[in-house]
Design an enzyme around this catalytic site. Sequence first.
Site, short mmCIF file in Angstrom:
data_model
loop_
_atom_site.label_atom_id
_atom_site.label_comp_id
_atom_site.label_asym_id
_atom_site.label_seq_id
_atom_site.Cartn_x
_atom_site.Cartn_y
_atom_site.Cartn_z
N TYR A 1 -1.01 57.20 -47.84
CA TYR A 1 -2.50 56.88 -47.97
C TYR A 1 -2.98 56.94 -49.20
O TYR A 1 -4.25 56.58 -49.38
CB TYR A 1 -3.15 57.96 -47.14
CG TYR A 1 -2.66 58.30 -45.69
CD1 TYR A 1 -2.04 57.71 -45.25
CD2 TYR A 1 -3.11 59.29 -45.08
CE1 TYR A 1 -1.44 57.62 -43.78
CE2 TYR A 1 -2.80 59.73 -43.55
CZ TYR A 1 -1.89 58.67 -42.96
OH TYR A 1 -1.47 58.98 -41.70
N LYS B 1 3.06 63.65 -46.04
CA LYS B 1 3.92 63.34 -45.27
C LYS B 1 5.09 62.34 -46.32
O LYS B 1 4.36 61.62 -47.09
CB LYS B 1 3.74 62.19 -44.37
CG LYS B 1 2.42 62.64 -43.19
CD LYS B 1 2.13 61.87 -41.99
CE LYS B 1 0.82 62.28 -41.42
NZ LYS B 1 -0.34 61.75 -42.09
N HIS C 1 7.03 61.09 -42.21
CA HIS C 1 6.08 60.16 -41.65
C HIS C 1 6.55 59.32 -40.64
O HIS C 1 5.91 59.24 -39.43
CB HIS C 1 5.46 59.22 -42.80
CG HIS C 1 3.97 58.85 -42.73
ND1 HIS C 1 3.22 58.44 -43.52
CD2 HIS C 1 3.40 58.33 -41.57
CE1 HIS C 1 2.17 57.99 -43.16
NE2 HIS C 1 2.16 57.98 -42.02
N1 LIG Z 1 1.34 59.57 -38.52
C1 LIG Z 1 1.14 58.43 -38.76
O1 LIG Z 1 1.79 57.38 -38.38
C2 LIG Z 1 -0.34 58.08 -38.55
C3 LIG Z 1 -0.85 56.86 -38.16
C4 LIG Z 1 -2.13 56.63 -37.97
C5 LIG Z 1 -3.17 57.76 -38.32
N2 LIG Z 1 -2.74 58.91 -38.91
C6 LIG Z 1 -3.75 59.98 -39.18
O2 LIG Z 1 -4.58 60.13 -38.10
C7 LIG Z 1 -5.79 59.96 -38.62
C8 LIG Z 1 -7.10 59.48 -37.73
O3 LIG Z 1 -6.62 58.36 -37.00
P1 LIG Z 1 -7.23 56.98 -37.46
O4 LIG Z 1 -8.08 57.08 -38.70
O5 LIG Z 1 -6.48 55.82 -37.19
O6 LIG Z 1 -8.27 56.87 -36.00
P2 LIG Z 1 -9.26 57.90 -35.55
O7 LIG Z 1 -9.56 59.18 -35.92
O8 LIG Z 1 -8.82 57.61 -33.94
O9 LIG Z 1 -10.70 56.67 -35.72
C9 LIG Z 1 -11.20 56.70 -36.86
C10 LIG Z 1 -12.54 55.57 -36.53
O10 LIG Z 1 -13.45 55.99 -35.69
C11 LIG Z 1 -14.85 56.26 -36.32
N3 LIG Z 1 -15.19 57.60 -35.98
C12 LIG Z 1 -14.98 59.01 -36.11
N4 LIG Z 1 -15.66 59.72 -35.51
C13 LIG Z 1 -16.52 58.83 -34.52
C14 LIG Z 1 -17.48 59.28 -33.42
N5 LIG Z 1 -17.70 60.44 -33.24
N6 LIG Z 1 -18.10 58.27 -32.89
C15 LIG Z 1 -17.71 56.96 -33.21
N7 LIG Z 1 -16.73 56.47 -34.33
C16 LIG Z 1 -16.27 57.49 -34.84
C17 LIG Z 1 -14.54 56.32 -37.65
O11 LIG Z 1 -15.51 55.81 -38.55
P3 LIG Z 1 -16.48 56.48 -39.66
O12 LIG Z 1 -15.50 57.07 -40.64
O13 LIG Z 1 -17.48 55.62 -40.18
O14 LIG Z 1 -17.10 57.67 -38.93
C18 LIG Z 1 -13.33 55.40 -37.80
O15 LIG Z 1 -13.64 54.03 -37.91
C19 LIG Z 1 -5.64 59.04 -39.84
O16 LIG Z 1 -6.93 59.24 -40.61
C20 LIG Z 1 -4.56 59.86 -40.39
O17 LIG Z 1 -4.77 60.98 -41.18
C21 LIG Z 1 -1.17 59.07 -38.86
#
Ligand SMILES: NC(=O)c1ccc[n+]([C@@H]2O[C@H](COP(=O)([O-])OP(=O)(O)OC[C@H]3O[C@@H](n4cnc5c(N)ncnc54)[C@H](OP(=O)(O)O)[C@@H]3O)[C@@H](O)[C@H]2O)c1
Length: 276
Positions: A51, A75, A108
């Site tokens: 990241y 990770k 990861h």
């Molecule tokens: N281990 C892996 O392979 C892996 C893969 C993917 C992700 N991850 C981790 O998981 C975390 C979360 O996943 P993600 O970032 O892909 O997706 P997510 O948390 O499902 O969604 C994030 C999106 O939703 C928006 N959002 C957040 N809260 C909201 C709400 N209450 N209402 C409306 N929209 C909302 C955010 O925008 P705003 O910022 O504008 O609020 C952002 O665009 C990542 O940041 C990362 O740390 C890990």
Amino acid sequence: MVTIPAVSLNDGADFPELGLGTYGLRDVAGVDAIVSAIDSGYRLLDTAVNYENETEVGEAVRRSGIRDDLIVTTKLPGRDHGFDETIRSAQGSLERLGLERIDLYLIHWPNPAHDLYVDSFRAMLALRDEGQVVSVGVSNFTEPMLARLIDETGVAPAVNQVEMHPYFPQAELRAFHAAHGIRTESWSPLAKRSELLSEQVIVDIAAAHAVAPGQVVLRWHTQLSSTPIPKSADADRQRENADVFDFLLSGDEIAAISALERGRLWDGDPDTHEEM
Ligand SMILES: NC(=O)c1ccc[n+]([C@@H]2O[C@H](COP(=O)([O-])OP(=O)(O)OC[C@H]3O[C@@H](n4cnc5c(N)ncnc54)[C@H](OP(=O)(O)O)[C@@H]3O)[C@@H](O)[C@H]2O)c1
């Protein structure tokens, strides 16, 4: 400030029932966003070498003034798999974070074609023995991969962080986790926002509980014994996302949400996806 409850991992460490994803939170605005999440009650932070924001996460942790209350996850990237490579990679993460320990260290992606994840897991256990890592876990591991780790090292990972949201509820994998004392952690818990939050079933359940659609989805995760790590850069949405512990979904509501199942968001199949 919201109080986020915690559970115990299989190694005895406390682990919050909800945390902050930090993918995309970078530079000064990223540090400010992470500090605002900590101020509103988040205690679990999720970053990764890939990241490119370990520096920002470390800076936010120092600014918070409550380092010992925080669980900092990072990770190991695919390019650093292998025993010696993992030891070296961890030193790089510790330097970028500017912290004396990693609270939760995850592999990861398994990258099975390289077949080095068992060596990396052994190195992470050695780092744990030395106190540089508190809890050792994995991400994107399948049941056979988890079974192999347990078989070859005698240790079950504390956590498996996997794609999980109502479109991909991971029922079988969660049952395996429960049987082996592995905590499930949900990435992209809001399905990256997508159209999930306007699904009629979610909107209706939110209205019935007088909460927001995102809160319904995050409560669904916690009631299924998974720790979601929603990412938000916005202080109001961060607060809303964390504030999900004073209402309960019924069994029927949980089943109705799980019935949205249709599969992964993208082709992130751990058996074939390579991430270096
Ligand atoms: N281990 C892996 O392979 C892996 C893969 C993917 C992700 N991850 C981790 O998981 C975390 C979360 O996943 P993600 O970032 O892909 O997706 P997510 O948390 O499902 O969604 C994030 C999106 O939703 C928006 N959002 C957040 N809260 C909201 C709400 N209450 N209402 C409306 N929209 C909302 C955010 O925008 P705003 O910022 O504008 O609020 C952002 O665009 C990542 O940041 C990362 O740390 C890990």
